[in-house]
Design a protein around this motif. Structure first.
Motif, PDB file in Angstrom:
ATOM      1  N   ASP A 225       0.801  -1.227   0.000  1.00 12.56           N
ATOM      2  CA  ASP A 225       0.000   0.000   0.000  1.00 12.56           C
ATOM      3  C   ASP A 225       0.835   1.280   0.000  1.00 12.56           C
ATOM      4  O   ASP A 225       0.298   2.376   0.178  1.00 12.56           O
ATOM      5  CB  ASP A 225      -0.960   0.042   1.210  1.00 12.56           C
ATOM      6  N   LYS A 240      -1.848   1.814   8.063  1.00 14.41           N
ATOM      7  CA  LYS A 240      -3.194   1.374   8.422  1.00 14.41           C
ATOM      8  C   LYS A 240      -3.131   0.405   9.604  1.00 14.41           C
ATOM      9  O   LYS A 240      -2.323  -0.515   9.610  1.00 14.41           O
ATOM     10  CB  LYS A 240      -3.862   0.712   7.228  1.00 14.41           C
ATOM     11  N   ASN A 243      -2.804   2.024  15.691  1.00 17.30           N
ATOM     12  CA  ASN A 243      -3.686   2.772  16.579  1.00 17.30           C
ATOM     13  C   ASN A 243      -3.067   2.887  17.973  1.00 17.30           C
ATOM     14  O   ASN A 243      -2.080   2.226  18.299  1.00 17.30           O
ATOM     15  CB  ASN A 243      -5.060   2.092  16.666  1.00 17.30           C
ATOM     16  N   ALA A 336     -10.474   7.320   9.688  1.00 18.01           N
ATOM     17  CA  ALA A 336      -9.449   7.437   8.654  1.00 18.01           C
ATOM     18  C   ALA A 336      -8.516   8.608   8.915  1.00 18.01           C
ATOM     19  O   ALA A 336      -7.315   8.556   8.611  1.00 18.01           O
ATOM     20  CB  ALA A 336     -10.107   7.590   7.282  1.00 18.01           C
ATOM     21  N   ARG A 339      -4.515   8.921  11.979  1.00 15.24           N
ATOM     22  CA  ARG A 339      -3.576   8.053  11.254  1.00 15.24           C
ATOM     23  C   ARG A 339      -2.137   8.504  11.476  1.00 15.24           C
ATOM     24  O   ARG A 339      -1.875   9.623  11.925  1.00 15.24           O
ATOM     25  CB  ARG A 339      -3.883   8.088   9.754  1.00 15.24           C
ATOM     26  N   GLU A 341       1.406   8.669   9.114  1.00  6.21           N
ATOM     27  CA  GLU A 341       1.952   8.571   7.764  1.00  6.21           C
ATOM     28  C   GLU A 341       3.474   8.680   7.821  1.00  6.21           C
ATOM     29  O   GLU A 341       4.021   9.426   8.637  1.00  6.21           O
ATOM     30  CB  GLU A 341       1.422   9.683   6.858  1.00  6.21           C
TER      31      GLU A 341
END
Length: 347
Positions: A225, A240, A243, A336, A339, A341
């Motif tokens: 991804d 993804k 958390n 979403a 997150r 990155e």
């Protein structure tokens, strides 16, 4: 004379309202800075005074590609026919930069107040300034700066100088600018990529499924991804499933497992680029709270990856709720937007 000076201020102000054009492949520099300076003041004839010297300090912030705002304080003194003069005051400035580079020209307008003393006769008044200048970057955290300004001063019937309360001076300021923190680097460009037509000399095999054939892929082992450039090298990866526990920067067990796999890949297939680890939040909670929480969470990920042996320079940066990628009015959108990155920076 005054009308000419006011026209000059209006002209400079109109220049500062030109449309802004910002390179899409840059991270905007938005640092705070201090700016000490020395001043030469060329007094107008209405003061009946000689020229003089002074100095001051500014505290400012870079707003975007074109604008800075700055608060300045100064002190200046010089001689005159009715005794020595001293000027103490400050302005709130707006600087418009035509472009940002090693050499960066700008215009500036400012308004403020000033206390003027001629011998023992003192009075407070208003000032307006307009001028042009430039900065010259010697280092990411050190720039030379100089500007020339016209100053209009109205002492509001204080009668510091018999005969008039309006004065017109020119100041030449020379100093330097010291920004706080690291200068943001340019982001690697994410290019639209069309896979080349296979030829006999090039295999169509794409082992890491990143859209770049193995014989053209300069960065094998791409994480799933990830967004890559034309050479198959990663420029962006949304983590993804990474958390955190509620209202905390502590990683969940699931997140630890995902990050362990990411760390193993970065160690096994190293790219030398620096990596910015970005923390993002949804719109729940206050702006300040979300900014601080995203900063702590990005720092938590950086700490974990370093412990796992990742050798890239990792830069933790929190963006709070400023860069949503989905609708914050729905739970799926908010999820979403919460997150982490990874952004690979250009050398």
């Amino acid at each position: 004379m005054l009308k000419k000076m006011l026209f000059a201020i209006a002209s400079l102000t109109s220049v500062s309202s030109l449309p802004m054009a910002q390179a899409a492949d840059q991270i905007q520099d938005d640092r705070w800075y201090i700016a000490p300076f020395a001043s030469f003041i060329k007094t107008g004839g209405d003061r009946k005074a000689s020229d003089g010297w002074g100095g001051g300090m500014g505290l400012g912030k870079i707003i975007d590609q074109h604008f800075n705002v700055e608060l300045r304080g100064f002190y200046q003194d010089f001689g005159g026919t009715n005794g020595p003069w001293s000027l103490t005051g400050g302005t709130a400035d707006v600087q418009y930069y035509f472009f940002r580079d090693k050499f960066s020209p700008y215009t500036v307008v400012g308004i403020g107040g000033m206390n003027s003393c001629a011998s023992a006769n003192c009075g407070a008044g208003l000032i307006g300034e307009a001028g042009v200048g430039f900065t010259y970057e010697l280092h990411d955290n050190f720039l030379l700066r100089s500007d020339v300004r016209y100053r209009y001063n109205n002492n509001l019937n204080a009668h510091v100088q018999p005969g008039t309360d309006e004065f017109h001076d020119m100041t030449v300021n020379v100093g330097f600018v010291i920004p706080f923190g690291d200068k943001p680097k340019r982001l690697a460009k994410v290019e639209s990529f069309t896979a080349p037509v296979p030829v006999a000399a090039c295999s169509t095999l794409d082992s890491d499924a990143d859209g770049v054939n193995d014989c053209l892929d300069q960065c094998p082992g791409t994480l799933k991804d990830a967004t890559v450039d034309a050479d198959g090298c990663i420029v962006r990866l949304v983590l993804k499933g990474v958390n955190f526990k509620y209202d905390s920067a502590e990683l969940t067990p699931t997140a630890l497992g995902i990050l362990e796999g990411v760390a193993e890949n970065l160690v096994a297939y190293p790219q030398k680029n620096d990596i910015e680890v970005q923390g993002h939040a949804s719109s729940e909670g206050s702006d300040d709270y979300n900014m601080r929480l995203s900063e702590r969470r990005s720092a938590s990920v950086v700490d974990y990856l370093k412990r796992k042996g990742v050798t890239n320079k990792l830069i933790a940066k929190g963006y709070g709720e400023t860069r949503p990628i989905a609708d914050n009015h729905t739970e799926s959108g908010r999820s979403a937007n919460r997150r982490i990155e990874l952004i690979w920076l250009d050398d």
